[in-house]
Every structure is written in structure tokens, then in C-alpha cells.
Design a protein around this motif. Structure first.
Motif, PDB file in Angstrom:
ATOM      1  N   GLU A  42       0.894  -1.179  -0.032  1.00  0.00           N
ATOM      2  CA  GLU A  42       0.015   0.106  -0.095  1.00  0.00           C
ATOM      3  C   GLU A  42       0.978   1.345  -0.089  1.00  0.00           C
ATOM      4  N   LYS A  43       1.993   1.343   0.894  1.00  0.00           N
ATOM      5  CA  LYS A  43       2.580   2.287   1.042  1.00  0.00           C
ATOM      6  C   LYS A  43       3.569   2.519  -0.642  1.00  0.00           C
ATOM      7  N   LEU A  44       3.894   1.659  -0.932  1.00  0.00           N
ATOM      8  CA  LEU A  44       4.798   1.635  -2.343  1.00  0.00           C
ATOM      9  C   LEU A  44       3.821   1.942  -3.451  1.00  0.00           C
ATOM     10  N   LYS A  45       2.508   1.516  -3.382  1.00  0.00           N
ATOM     11  CA  LYS A  45       1.479   1.890  -4.323  1.00  0.00           C
ATOM     12  C   LYS A  45       1.243   3.513  -4.416  1.00  0.00           C
ATOM     13  N   ALA A  46       1.131   4.110  -2.999  1.00  0.00           N
ATOM     14  CA  ALA A  46       1.010   5.442  -2.988  1.00  0.00           C
ATOM     15  C   ALA A  46       1.963   6.228  -3.258  1.00  0.00           C
ATOM     16  N   GLU A  47       3.290   5.585  -2.870  1.00  0.00           N
ATOM     17  CA  GLU A  47       4.511   6.479  -3.150  1.00  0.00           C
ATOM     18  C   GLU A  47       4.937   6.462  -4.780  1.00  0.00           C
ATOM     19  N   LEU A  48       4.336   5.614  -5.411  1.00  0.00           N
ATOM     20  CA  LEU A  48       4.675   5.412  -7.011  1.00  0.00           C
ATOM     21  C   LEU A  48       3.353   5.913  -7.797  1.00  0.00           C
ATOM     22  N   SER A  49       2.329   6.331  -7.020  1.00  0.00           N
ATOM     23  CA  SER A  49       1.183   6.630  -7.777  1.00  0.00           C
ATOM     24  C   SER A  49       1.438   7.936  -8.869  1.00  0.00           C
ATOM     25  N   GLY A  50       2.176   8.720  -8.398  1.00  0.00           N
ATOM     26  CA  GLY A  50       2.233   9.985  -9.554  1.00  0.00           C
ATOM     27  C   GLY A  50       3.060   9.475 -10.836  1.00  0.00           C
ATOM     28  N   GLU A  51       3.918   8.628 -10.371  1.00  0.00           N
ATOM     29  CA  GLU A  51       4.839   7.913 -11.707  1.00  0.00           C
ATOM     30  C   GLU A  51       3.882   6.985 -12.492  1.00  0.00           C
ATOM     31  N   GLN A  52       3.076   6.200 -11.684  1.00  0.00           N
ATOM     32  CA  GLN A  52       2.237   5.455 -12.613  1.00  0.00           C
ATOM     33  C   GLN A  52       1.544   6.141 -13.472  1.00  0.00           C
ATOM     34  N   LYS A  53       0.782   7.328 -12.641  1.00  0.00           N
ATOM     35  CA  LYS A  53      -0.049   8.304 -13.702  1.00  0.00           C
ATOM     36  C   LYS A  53       0.465   8.540 -14.679  1.00  0.00           C
ATOM     37  N   GLN A  54       1.833   9.340 -14.506  1.00  0.00           N
ATOM     38  CA  GLN A  54       2.507   9.815 -15.636  1.00  0.00           C
ATOM     39  C   GLN A  54       2.730   8.652 -16.815  1.00  0.00           C
ATOM     40  N   LEU A  55       2.943   7.456 -16.316  1.00  0.00           N
ATOM     41  CA  LEU A  55       3.162   6.412 -17.334  1.00  0.00           C
ATOM     42  C   LEU A  55       1.880   6.274 -17.991  1.00  0.00           C
ATOM     43  N   ALA A  56       0.682   6.195 -17.464  1.00  0.00           N
ATOM     44  CA  ALA A  56      -0.410   5.666 -17.904  1.00  0.00           C
ATOM     45  C   ALA A  56      -0.874   6.962 -18.964  1.00  0.00           C
ATOM     46  N   ASP A  57      -0.453   8.453 -18.520  1.00  0.00           N
ATOM     47  CA  ASP A  57      -0.580   9.384 -19.530  1.00  0.00           C
ATOM     48  C   ASP A  57       0.228   9.411 -20.944  1.00  0.00           C
ATOM     49  N   LEU A  58       1.446   8.971 -20.668  1.00  0.00           N
ATOM     50  CA  LEU A  58       2.186   8.657 -21.841  1.00  0.00           C
ATOM     51  C   LEU A  58       1.859   7.503 -22.559  1.00  0.00           C
ATOM     52  N   GLU A  59       1.324   6.587 -22.209  1.00  0.00           N
ATOM     53  CA  GLU A  59       0.731   5.518 -22.958  1.00  0.00           C
ATOM     54  C   GLU A  59      -0.428   6.151 -23.711  1.00  0.00           C
ATOM     55  N   ALA A  60      -1.306   6.771 -23.009  1.00  0.00           N
ATOM     56  CA  ALA A  60      -2.405   7.205 -23.722  1.00  0.00           C
ATOM     57  C   ALA A  60      -2.111   8.349 -25.041  1.00  0.00           C
ATOM     58  N   GLN A  61      -0.920   9.027 -24.483  1.00  0.00           N
ATOM     59  CA  GLN A  61      -0.487   9.965 -25.693  1.00  0.00           C
ATOM     60  C   GLN A  61      -0.071   9.156 -26.808  1.00  0.00           C
ATOM     61  N   ALA A  62       0.865   8.195 -26.487  1.00  0.00           N
ATOM     62  CA  ALA A  62       1.422   7.381 -27.781  1.00  0.00           C
ATOM     63  C   ALA A  62       0.408   6.730 -28.575  1.00  0.00           C
ATOM     64  N   LYS A  63      -0.758   6.116 -27.779  1.00  0.00           N
ATOM     65  CA  LYS A  63      -1.771   5.599 -28.667  1.00  0.00           C
ATOM     66  C   LYS A  63      -2.477   6.568 -29.330  1.00  0.00           C
ATOM     67  N   LYS A  64      -2.897   7.897 -28.887  1.00  0.00           N
ATOM     68  CA  LYS A  64      -3.623   8.775 -29.472  1.00  0.00           C
ATOM     69  C   LYS A  64      -2.801   8.965 -31.037  1.00  0.00           C
ATOM     70  N   ILE A  65      -1.356   9.227 -30.541  1.00  0.00           N
ATOM     71  CA  ILE A  65      -0.507   9.641 -31.879  1.00  0.00           C
ATOM     72  C   ILE A  65      -0.737   8.427 -32.936  1.00  0.00           C
ATOM     73  N   GLN A  66      -0.549   7.332 -32.419  1.00  0.00           N
ATOM     74  CA  GLN A  66      -0.583   6.051 -33.359  1.00  0.00           C
ATOM     75  C   GLN A  66      -1.843   6.061 -34.304  1.00  0.00           C
ATOM     76  N   GLU A  67      -2.992   6.304 -33.431  1.00  0.00           N
ATOM     77  CA  GLU A  67      -4.301   6.315 -34.076  1.00  0.00           C
ATOM     78  C   GLU A  67      -4.444   7.331 -35.209  1.00  0.00           C
ATOM     79  N   ALA A  68      -3.738   8.560 -34.707  1.00  0.00           N
ATOM     80  CA  ALA A  68      -3.779   9.673 -35.842  1.00  0.00           C
ATOM     81  C   ALA A  68      -2.934   9.324 -37.164  1.00  0.00           C
ATOM     82  N   ILE A  69      -1.912   8.694 -36.816  1.00  0.00           N
ATOM     83  CA  ILE A  69      -1.001   8.088 -37.945  1.00  0.00           C
ATOM     84  C   ILE A  69      -1.857   7.148 -39.068  1.00  0.00           C
ATOM     85  N   LYS A  70      -2.423   6.486 -38.382  1.00  0.00           N
ATOM     86  CA  LYS A  70      -3.362   5.333 -38.967  1.00  0.00           C
ATOM     87  C   LYS A  70      -4.392   6.000 -39.540  1.00  0.00           C
ATOM     88  N   LYS A  71      -5.258   6.873 -39.213  1.00  0.00           N
ATOM     89  CA  LYS A  71      -6.345   7.660 -39.819  1.00  0.00           C
ATOM     90  C   LYS A  71      -5.752   8.298 -41.016  1.00  0.00           C
TER      91      LYS A  71
END
Length: 163
Positions: A42-71
Motif C-alpha cells: 500500500e505504501k509503495l503504491k501510494a509512493e509510486l502513484s504519481g509516476e504510475q499516472k505519468q506512465l499511463a498518460d504517456l501510454e495514452a498519448q502514444a496511442k492517440k498519436i498512433q491512431e492519428a497516424i493510422k487515420k
């Protein structure tokens, strides 16, 4: 005949030398199911939550760009497509880098936790061996079959949680 007698006598002596009170223990399971491990997760999850969110945001950004390329294939200029590919590579590279850093940080923290818990676990196991009079404690993962009543893992967790 004499050779057979020697083998039989040898077997009888080896049976007498066997341990009388045996138990099995899964050290890994004991550590991972303890209250301390739950609190650590639980402590580790809380400690790394900001970086986990940043990682999820980067993943979403990469997917969005990839979809734009395909379209845009066939409808956009080569220059625009090249720019999007560069953006995708940059976002995906950052995603991979951050993901690796996060995994490394998590492994490092887990190793620190295990190092911290090892002396406590050793003391609990030693105390249980002494108080219960075990002649042998075998790693549960090294056994093919063992009666459930010989497994002391739950008892070790219980004692570990009391510390």
C-alpha cells in the motif's frame, strides 16, 4: 546374501537417524502474506502513484498519436506523417524509459523490504523451531507432496504479524 544383510542393516540405521518432527515452510509465501507486506504494498503504491499516472498518460498519448497516424494514411502529406511518427517515437521512447525506471525503483524498494524483513523472519522461524521442537524444516517448494498439517507457513505468518 551377506551383501543383502549389510544393505538391510544400513537401511535400518538410516531410518533411525531420520528426523522425528518435520515441517514444511514456504518462506516466500510467509513474507508476501504478512501484514507488513500488505502495508508495504500500500505504501509503495501510494509512493509510486504519481509516476504510475505519468506512465499511463504517456501510454495514452502514444496511442492517440498512433491512431492519428493510422487515420491519416493516404490523406495526409508525407511531412505531416513524418512529424507524427517522430512524435510517436518520442512519446513511446519516454514511455519505455519511465516504465523501466518505475520497475527498477519498485524492485529496489522490494529488495529493501525483504532485507528489512529477513532478520524478523529468521527470528520467528528460529523461535518456532525451538518452541515446537522441529528436527527438520524443509522448503515447501522442494517437496512433491506433504500433508497439509505439516505446513507451518500460516503459523510463521501469524507470529510475524505479531512483531
Amino acid at each position: 546374501m551377506f551383501r543383502s544383510l549389510i544393505i538391510i542393516v544400513g537401511l535400518l540405521f538410516s531410518f533411525n537417524a531420520m528426523a522425528e518432527k518435520v515441517a514444511t515452510l514456504s518462506v516466500q509465501q510467509a513474507l508476501l502474506t504478512s501484514k507488513a507486506a500488505g502495508a508495504f504494498r500500500e505504501k509503495l503504491k501510494a509512493e509510486l502513484s504519481g509516476e504510475q499516472k505519468q506512465l499511463a498518460d504517456l501510454e495514452a498519448q502514444a496511442k492517440k498519436i498512433q491512431e492519428a497516424i493510422k487515420k491519416g494514411q493516404g490523406t495526409q502529406s508525407n511531412e505531416v506523417q513524418d512529424q507524427q511518427r517522430v512524435q510517436f517515437q518520442k512519446a513511446f521512447g519516454e514511455y519505455q524509459r519511465l516504465g523501466q525506471e518505475l520497475q527498477q525503483k519498485q524492485r529496489q524498494r522490494e529488495d529493501e523490504f525483504l532485507k528489512q524483513m529477513q532478520p524478523k523472519l529468521d527470528a520467528v522461524i528460529r523461535s518456532l523451531i525451538d518452541s515446537e521442537g522441529y528436527d527438520m524444516v524443509v522448503n515447501k517448494q522442494a517437496t512433491i507432496y506433504v500433508k497439509p498439517e505439516l505446513d507451518i507457513t500460516a503459523r510463521v505468518v501469524e507470529l510475524l504479524d505479531k512483531q
